[in-house]
Every structure is written in structure tokens, then in C-alpha cells.
Design an enzyme around this catalytic site. Structure first.
Site, PDB file in Angstrom:
ATOM      1  N   TYR A 130       0.796  -1.235   0.000  1.00  0.00           N
ATOM      2  CA  TYR A 130       0.000   0.000   0.000  1.00  0.00           C
ATOM      3  C   TYR A 130       0.822   1.276   0.000  1.00  0.00           C
ATOM      4  CZ  TYR A 130      -3.871  -3.122   0.744  1.00  0.00           C
ATOM      5  OH  TYR A 130      -4.779  -4.111   0.569  1.00  0.00           O
ATOM      6  N   PRO A 135     -11.529  -0.343  -2.715  1.00  0.00           N
ATOM      7  CA  PRO A 135     -12.712  -1.073  -3.164  1.00  0.00           C
ATOM      8  C   PRO A 135     -13.990  -0.249  -2.974  1.00  0.00           C
ATOM      9  CG  PRO A 135     -11.428  -2.344  -1.563  1.00  0.00           C
ATOM     10  CD  PRO A 135     -10.954  -0.914  -1.502  1.00  0.00           C
ATOM     11  N   HIS A 157      -7.829   1.072   1.543  1.00  0.00           N
ATOM     12  CA  HIS A 157      -7.533  -0.321   1.893  1.00  0.00           C
ATOM     13  C   HIS A 157      -6.360  -0.525   2.856  1.00  0.00           C
ATOM     14  CE1 HIS A 157      -7.857  -4.529   1.405  1.00  0.00           C
ATOM     15  NE2 HIS A 157      -8.351  -4.548   0.192  1.00  0.00           N
ATOM     16  N   SER A 197      -6.821 -14.588   4.926  1.00  0.00           N
ATOM     17  CA  SER A 197      -6.670 -13.867   6.180  1.00  0.00           C
ATOM     18  C   SER A 197      -5.623 -14.536   7.073  1.00  0.00           C
ATOM     19  CB  SER A 197      -8.023 -13.841   6.882  1.00  0.00           C
ATOM     20  OG  SER A 197      -7.865 -13.297   8.166  1.00  0.00           O
ATOM     21  N   SER A 225     -10.534 -12.349  -4.606  1.00  0.00           N
ATOM     22  CA  SER A 225     -10.756 -12.286  -3.170  1.00  0.00           C
ATOM     23  C   SER A 225     -12.184 -12.708  -2.865  1.00  0.00           C
ATOM     24  CB  SER A 225     -10.538 -10.842  -2.722  1.00  0.00           C
ATOM     25  OG  SER A 225     -10.722 -10.743  -1.352  1.00  0.00           O
ATOM     26  N   GLN A 226     -12.316 -13.570  -1.854  1.00  0.00           N
ATOM     27  CA  GLN A 226     -13.681 -13.886  -1.443  1.00  0.00           C
ATOM     28  C   GLN A 226     -14.134 -12.781  -0.487  1.00  0.00           C
ATOM     29  OE1 GLN A 226     -16.456 -16.981   1.012  1.00  0.00           O
ATOM     30  NE2 GLN A 226     -14.606 -17.850   0.172  1.00  0.00           N
TER      31      GLN A 226
HETATM   32  N1  COA Z   1     -17.161 -30.202   2.241  1.00  0.00           N
HETATM   33  C1  COA Z   1     -18.267 -29.559   2.657  1.00  0.00           C
HETATM   34  N2  COA Z   1     -18.281 -28.326   3.195  1.00  0.00           N
HETATM   35  C2  COA Z   1     -17.089 -27.678   3.281  1.00  0.00           C
HETATM   36  C3  COA Z   1     -15.886 -28.281   2.850  1.00  0.00           C
HETATM   37  C4  COA Z   1     -15.942 -29.592   2.306  1.00  0.00           C
HETATM   38  N3  COA Z   1     -14.863 -30.223   1.879  1.00  0.00           N
HETATM   39  N4  COA Z   1     -14.882 -27.425   3.072  1.00  0.00           N
HETATM   40  C5  COA Z   1     -15.414 -26.315   3.616  1.00  0.00           C
HETATM   41  N5  COA Z   1     -16.757 -26.481   3.756  1.00  0.00           N
HETATM   42  C6  COA Z   1     -17.704 -25.536   4.339  1.00  0.00           C
HETATM   43  C7  COA Z   1     -17.152 -24.889   5.577  1.00  0.00           C
HETATM   44  O1  COA Z   1     -17.414 -25.669   6.717  1.00  0.00           O
HETATM   45  C8  COA Z   1     -17.890 -23.555   5.594  1.00  0.00           C
HETATM   46  O2  COA Z   1     -19.206 -23.816   6.082  1.00  0.00           O
HETATM   47  P1  COA Z   1     -20.143 -22.644   6.684  1.00  0.00           P
HETATM   48  O3  COA Z   1     -20.522 -21.751   5.549  1.00  0.00           O
HETATM   49  O4  COA Z   1     -21.302 -23.398   7.210  1.00  0.00           O
HETATM   50  O5  COA Z   1     -19.325 -21.971   7.728  1.00  0.00           O
HETATM   51  C9  COA Z   1     -18.025 -23.214   4.128  1.00  0.00           C
HETATM   52  O6  COA Z   1     -17.902 -24.462   3.433  1.00  0.00           O
HETATM   53  C10 COA Z   1     -16.992 -22.250   3.609  1.00  0.00           C
HETATM   54  O7  COA Z   1     -15.699 -22.767   3.791  1.00  0.00           O
HETATM   55  P2  COA Z   1     -14.492 -22.519   2.768  1.00  0.00           P
HETATM   56  O8  COA Z   1     -14.997 -22.083   1.448  1.00  0.00           O
HETATM   57  O9  COA Z   1     -13.591 -23.705   2.763  1.00  0.00           O
HETATM   58  O10 COA Z   1     -13.612 -21.435   3.415  1.00  0.00           O
HETATM   59  P3  COA Z   1     -13.823 -20.088   4.152  1.00  0.00           P
HETATM   60  O11 COA Z   1     -15.209 -19.586   4.134  1.00  0.00           O
HETATM   61  O12 COA Z   1     -13.156 -20.312   5.445  1.00  0.00           O
HETATM   62  O13 COA Z   1     -12.962 -19.099   3.248  1.00  0.00           O
HETATM   63  C11 COA Z   1     -10.893 -18.014   2.848  1.00  0.00           C
HETATM   64  C12 COA Z   1     -11.634 -19.327   2.930  1.00  0.00           C
HETATM   65  C13 COA Z   1      -9.487 -18.271   2.383  1.00  0.00           C
HETATM   66  C14 COA Z   1     -11.587 -17.088   1.830  1.00  0.00           C
HETATM   67  C15 COA Z   1     -10.935 -17.358   4.258  1.00  0.00           C
HETATM   68  O14 COA Z   1     -10.258 -18.162   5.167  1.00  0.00           O
HETATM   69  C16 COA Z   1     -10.284 -16.013   4.269  1.00  0.00           C
HETATM   70  O15 COA Z   1      -9.082 -15.903   4.458  1.00  0.00           O
HETATM   71  N6  COA Z   1     -11.068 -14.951   4.102  1.00  0.00           N
HETATM   72  C17 COA Z   1     -10.581 -13.602   4.107  1.00  0.00           C
HETATM   73  C18 COA Z   1     -10.441 -13.132   2.709  1.00  0.00           C
HETATM   74  C19 COA Z   1     -10.239 -11.665   2.674  1.00  0.00           C
HETATM   75  O16 COA Z   1      -9.416 -11.146   3.373  1.00  0.00           O
HETATM   76  N7  COA Z   1     -11.043 -10.998   1.852  1.00  0.00           N
HETATM   77  C20 COA Z   1     -11.121  -9.586   1.803  1.00  0.00           C
HETATM   78  C21 COA Z   1      -9.967  -8.962   1.143  1.00  0.00           C
HETATM   79  S1  COA Z   1     -10.245  -7.250   0.979  1.00  0.00           S
END
Ligand code: COA
Length: 623
Positions: free
Chosen positions: A61, A74, A318, A435, A553-554
Site C-alpha cells: 500500500y 474497493p 484499503h 486472512s 478475493s472472497q
Molecule cells: N465439504 C463440505 N463443506 C465444506 C468443505 C468440504 N470439503 N470445506 C469447507 N466447507 C464448508 C465450511 O465448513 C464452511 O461452512 P459454513 O458456511 O457453514 O461456515 C463453508 O464451506 C466455507 O468454507 P471454505 O470455502 O472452505 O472457506 P472459508 O469460508 O473459510 O474461506 C478463505 C476461505 C481463504 C476465503 C478465508 O479463510 C479467508 O481468508 N477470508 C478472508 C479473505 C479476505 O481477506 N477478503 C477480503 C480482502 S479485501
């Protein structure tokens, strides 16, 4: 280093890959410089709360010199409100401000509950520092590197003074909402102040659109700001803006024809006749100087945007925090404000004893006016260049992905790989933010989704169909070069590797922060210009590994809102995604000036990819 070598495999030719193996061996092998640099980082770890944070913040940044509008900030879109009168606008905004103040009270008491990880080693506490850097903070431009103003929390029993800045028709107004001597304004009082502004701003004839300067190149804005500061009045204005709790931008609606295009996928919501892509443009950059881009202060961490036609959203700077923290705060404010009854009440005359909000007046010289003109040009060109599209994929969502026993995040990352490959016949370095808040001051590391296993799978999925002349019964049989069983096997392997890459990252075993640390350690320990960086960082492969033509990014939300951002490379795509139970909201971005990118084509390819994946996984025995 082994992970780094693997990361480069799908991106390099065999010869180039062999070369990088040798470079790595020299760097990390016995007697290599890498080992000394690693020791330097270990020593740094002993001294600092987070050895990587400062390196990372500057690299990602603060050292960035291009305009932060589009390139870094964003924008977030909320489902539009129904405003019938100007009173509705003021009432809703007042409630948001009131909710923000309540939240700030919690922060002032340091009483925000500590969040904990819900999966992958659940229960681990998450660092909350970002949440304390959202309200009252601001990025400050610098000629070489930017800095941050982070508001200090008041001491115990100390009553904080808070004010917000409202921008309307490019004119800033300061509204004190909490003062040590008189306490906090109530919602009626804030509403009355906003009504004053909404009435006053349209009558102003010589407004100077200083806000546009914040969308300029950082060094130029820094110079302009330094000159502005020479005048006492300007200095005070800047201080009021930079130290305000947040900024509220009372906008004009963009015309429906702005960036008019056919929106792909499910339609989503509209504000009048404006679609979601149009709304996203407004939140990301304001629409250019002619519309709302000067009705902003892009350095400010939080800019709430409320438009007369009911469009609502946010533009955020950001460097202070990740989207996750900002979204959580803003969604909370929104939920409270949404409880507002549709018919707004006229504020009781309780507000009338208050002095009107202070209009910030600037003392500008000819050079300042010229700079405003130049900055407007730069912002307008950027705005015109942004190819942005909200794509709601309605075929399925999180429920289907989970039923396939695949992490939804992994699923979407692989869909993005397939979509990219279908268009370009190759993969590209891909960034996904992961994250790292399990670590003190942790922000994000980079999930690299272009794995060799993903490449094998997307190649198999993209094989053309081979038709035969055979008819079995009345059926024409189509043979594939790669059988569906094989595709499924490759899919499972790609999923396994991608899942590991994701988990590794959130548990602190990503490679990007570590490599950045080694690079910066090399600079710290060999500070003369005559000492070149190790070859690992000067070889073209390093640039390639960090040329993220897919920046993803999610960005999950608990409401029907979504967040989008611009690409990070001239020929690249930005792709945020919000996975809902039965659909996915993608925000796709690129630049029109690139001859190779197109968000329409990317959305099309993504839709085809997601459909093809569903077919693969829905086969009998497919899951
Ligand atoms: N089978 C069935 N369900 C599963 C699964 C599998 N193999 N693996 C994961 N799931 C489920 C999880 O239990 C979770 O369930 P919930 O919705 O009931 O809680 C859901 O699916 C989502 O999990 P998943 O997609 O694996 O991961 P996550 O939501 O933890 O996201 C990241 C992963 C990397 C996006 C997250 O850890 C992260 O870092 N997010 C921050 C991103 C960020 O900073 N964004 C903004 C930038 S500006």
C-alpha cells in the site's frame, strides 16, 4: 523455496523452470545468502510483534505511487433504499452516523469481543487490530511513501470529541456529533444538521473541488497537500477531514446510461433504472469529475455514500484494514439504520439551537486550481478506462458446492482458473487473499491458485469433443479425448492441492510474505545501491510470479450487498466473489485500454466453466 519452485511450474517454460531451480539452489543451499537473510528475519521476529507487517504494509500500500482510486480502494454496494423526500435521505444518514458513534463508543472502551476462528483449528483467537483502525483514521500522501493517521483511543473516563465530515456537491461540512462539554447529538439533531447541508450545498456557487486531489498520483497529491498546508485555514480543513470519524458523501445519481451495458446473469437489484454495475461504478470512483469523484476524500478509511435516488454504498481506503473487518462494521450500521420506518419523521425543533455545520472553505492559489484540473483529468481517464461488471451466477451456490464435499472457496478458485484458461490457453499468476489474523497484526497472505494440478485439470476440461460416426441404437455417441472419469480424477487432485494451499496460507505457511521478508531483509542488510538484490528477486521469473493478472478475493457479506475493486495489472482482471447459498455474485474488472481483457468475455467463460463443473460433478458417481 520448494513451494515457490512449484508455483512457477505452470507459468514457465521447462528451460526457465530449470533455471529457477538453480537460482533457488544458489540462494537457499549451503552457504547461500538466503540462509543469512533467514537468520535476519528470525532476529527481527524476536524484536517485533509481527516481523512482516511493516514490510507488507509498505510494499502493498504505502509505497504505491499510482492513484488509489480504482487501483486500490474497493467499493461496496448495498441494496438501494427507497427515498421519497430529502428528509428520508437525512433521516437514514443520521441513523447511520448515530450507529457509527455507538460503535465508536465500544471501540473507545476497547470492548469489542475477540473473534475466533470457526474452522481449520477452530477456536484460535483472531487479531482485532484492524477493527480499531477503521473509524477516525486516514491515509496521508507522501512524496516517496504514504503514511497513516491512526486515531488514538481516549483514556479511561475521558470523553472523546467526535465529528463527521459530510460532502455534498463537492463541498465539505464538518458536523461535531459528540463534544466533551455537551455530550452526544441525538439522531434528530444530526438529521437537522444534514437537512441544513442538503439545503445549503446546492446554493453554493464557488465551490472548490479539492477532494479530487485525493484521486491523483500519490506524490503529486503529497506536493499539493504540502502547499495547501501553508495556509492556516486549509491546514485546519485537512485536519478536520483526516481526523473525522468518517466521511459521508451525499451524492447525485449517475445517469443510467453511464457505462451502460447488458448485465449478465441474474439481474440483482436496481436503483430506479440503474443496474448493479452502474451502482458499483458510483461506489468505486464516483463517476468522474462531472459526477461524484470530487464529492469524495479517497484517503479516508470510510466514505459512506448515499445517493438521492436511494443508491447506497461505501468506498474504503484499503491500507488500514481488510474488507472483512470493514464489511462487518458497515453491515452492522446498515442493519440498525434499516430498522427505520419508511415514513421519516420531521426532526423535532430540538436541533434548532445548534449552530449550523461548518462549511470548510479553502484558500486556493492559481497553482492549486491548476492541480485540481490536472487531477480531474487523471481521475476521469481512469474512470473511463474501467471495464466493470457485476455478474450474478444463479445456477447454484454454496449448498451445491458443499454437497460435492468441496470447500466453496476452492471450488470458485478452480472455476476462475478454468475460465481464464478457456480464454487464454494458459494459466496466470493468481492472487487470492487469505486472512492471517490468527497472528498478531496479521493481515493477508496470498493463496496461489494456478497450481500444476489445476493446470492439468483445466487442460482436460478444455479438450475439444471428438465426434465419432458410430450410432448405437438411435443414439449418436460422443467420445471425449479425456474421459469424464479422468477429468474427475484430475479435479479431485486439483481440489486436494488447492485446499492444502488455502489452509497452509491461513495457518501462516504461505510463501509470499516470507519471500517479501527475504527480499526486504536483503535490502536492509545490503543497503548500498551497488549491492544488487539476490538473483532470485531480479530474475524475470520473480516479476512473472508477482504479475497477478487474476487478482481475486472472497468477500462474503451477510446481506445482499457486494464489494468490488479494480485490476492490479493493466492486462489483468480483478475478480471478487460473494458465495451465497444458491448463487454467486462476482464483481469483474479490467481496463478497456487492454487489448486482451474483457469482463464480458470473462463472465461468459466463467458461466460456461461453472456449468461444465456442475455437469462433471452431477454425473452418476461424480461426487
Ligand atoms: N465439504 C463440505 N463443506 C465444506 C468443505 C468440504 N470439503 N470445506 C469447507 N466447507 C464448508 C465450511 O465448513 C464452511 O461452512 P459454513 O458456511 O457453514 O461456515 C463453508 O464451506 C466455507 O468454507 P471454505 O470455502 O472452505 O472457506 P472459508 O469460508 O473459510 O474461506 C478463505 C476461505 C481463504 C476465503 C478465508 O479463510 C479467508 O481468508 N477470508 C478472508 C479473505 C479476505 O481477506 N477478503 C477480503 C480482502 S479485501
Amino acid at each position: 523455496m520448494q513451494k515457490y519452485i512449484k508455483t512457477l511450474q505452470p507459468l514457465l517454460s521447462e528451460d526457465e523452470h530449470e533455471k529457477i531451480k538453480k537460482i533457488v539452489e544458489k540462494f537457499a543451499g549451503e552457504g547461500g545468502l538466503g540462509r543469512k537473510l533467514q537468520l535476519y528475519l528470525l532476529a527481527r521476529r524476536e524484536k517485533l510483534d509481527n516481523w512482516a507487517y511493516e514490510y507488507w504494509l509498505k510494499d502493498l500500500y504505502l509505497n504505491y505511487r499510482e492513484p488509489i482510486v480504482i487501483n486500490s480502494n474497493p467499493g461496496m454496494v448495498f441494496p438501494p433504499r427507497k427515498f421519497t423526500t430529502i428528509l428520508d435521505v437525512a433521516r437514514f444518514t443520521a441513523r447511520l452516523i448515530d450507529a457509527a458513534l455507538s460503535h465508536k463508543d465500544i471501540l473507545n472502551r476497547k470492548a469489542l469481543p475477540i473473534e475466533r476462528a470457526t474452522s481449520r483449528e477452530p477456536g484460535q483467537p483472531l487479531c482485532m487490530a484492524q477493527y480499531y483502525r477503521i473509524l477516525g483514521c486516514c491515509r496521508l500522501p507522501g512524496k516517496v511513501t504514504d503514511s497513516q493517521y491512526v486515531a488514538e483511543l481516549p483514556n479511561d473516563n475521558e470523553q472523546a470529541s467526535e465529528h463527521v465530515v459530510i460532502v455534498c456537491r463537492n463541498q465539505q461540512y464538518c458536523v461535531p456529533i459528540q463534544a466533551g462539554d455537551r455530550g452526544r447529538l441525538n439522531e434528530d439533531e444530526i438529521c437537522a444538521q444534514l437537512l441544513y447541508i442538503l439545503d445549503d450545498a446546492p446554493c453554493q456557487s464557488n465551490i472548490t473541488p479539492v477532494g479530487i486531489l485525493t484521486g491523483w498520483k500519490r506524490a503529486l497529491w503529497a506536493e499539493a497537500r504540502e502547499d495547501l498546508m501553508r495556509d492556516e485555514k486549509n491546514r485546519r480543513n485537512l485536519e478536520l477531514i483526516e481526523k473525522s470519524l468518517l466521511i459521508v458523501c451525499l451524492d447525485e445519481a449517475l445517469p443510467a446510461s453511464f457505462n451502460c451495458r447488458l448485465q449478465k446473469g441474474g439481474k440483482g437489484f436496481m436503483a430506479g433504472n440503474r443496474d448493479e454495475s452502474n451502482l458499483a461504478h458510483q461506489m468505486i470512483h464516483g463517476g468522474g469529475f462531472q459526477f461524484n469523484s470530487a464529492n469524495r476524500w479517497f484517503d479516508k478509511t470510510v466514505q459512506l455514500i448515499i445517493s438521492g435516488d436511494g443508491a447506497c454504498g461505501l468506498c474504503y481506503e484499503h491500507s488500514m484494514a481488510e474488507g472483512v473487518a470493514v464489511i462487518q462494521l458497515i453491515e452492522n450500521l446498515w442493519k440498525q439504520a434499516e430498522l427505520l420506518p419508511t415514513a421519516s419523521e420531521v426532526p423535532s425543533n430540538v436541533g434548532s439551537h445548534l449552530p449550523p455545520p461548518e462549511k470548510l472553505e479553502w484558500f486556493l492559489e492559481a497553482t492549486d486550481l491548476k492541480r485540481i484540473e490536472d487531477a480531474s483529468q487523471v481521475v476521469d481517464n481512469l474512470v473511463k478506462d474501467l471495464d466493470f461488471q457485476v455478474f450474478r451466477f444463479t445456477g447454484y451456490g454454496k449448498d451445491f458446492m458443499k454437497s460435492c464435499k468441496v470447500s466453496p472457496d476452492v471450488f470458485v478458485q478452480l472455476a476462475l482458473q478454468l475460465a481464464y484458461y478457456k480464454l487464454y490457453g494458459k494459466l496466470t499468476a493468481t492472487y487470492e487473499s487469505a486472512s492471517t489474523r490468527r497472528f498478531l497484526l496479521g493481515r493477508v497472505d496470498c493463496i496461489r491458485s494456478a497450481t500444476p494440478e489445476a493446470l492439468e485439470w483445466v487442460m482436460a476440461m478444455s479438450q475439444p469433443k471428438e465426434e465419432t460416426d458410430y450410432d448405437i441404437g438411435n443414439k449418436k455417441v460422443t467420445f471425449h479425448l479425456v474421459s469424464d472419469d479422468r477429468k474427475y480424477e484430475l479435479w479431485c487432485e486439483a481440489v486436494k492441492v488447492q485446499t492444502k494451499e488455502m489452509v497452509d496460507n491461513i495457518l501462516g505457511h504461505g510463501i509470499d510474505i516470507h519471500l517479501l521478508g527475504l527480499r526486504e531483509a536483503a535490502k536492509d542488510t545490503c543497503p548500498t545501491a551497488a549491492t544488487p538484490l539476490p538473483e532470485l528477486f531480479t530474475d524475470p521469473s520473480y516479476r512473472l510470479a508477482n504479475k497477478f493478472l487474476l487478482s481475486t478475493s472472497q468477500v462474503s457479506t451477510s446481506t445482499n450487498s457486494f464489494m468490488g475493486y479494480g485490476p492490479v495489472e493493466p492486462d489483468g482482471y480483478g475478480a471478487s466473489y460473494n458465495i451465497k447459498t444458491d448463487h454467486i455474485i462476482f464483481c469483474l474488472s479490467a481496463f478497456w485500454s487492454s487489448e486482451v481483457t474483457s469482463t464480458s468475455r470473462f463472465a461468459q467463460s466463467l458461466e460456461e466453466s461453472l456449468n461444465a463443473m456442475q455437469v462433471l460433478l452431477n454425473r452418476p458417481n461424480g461426487t
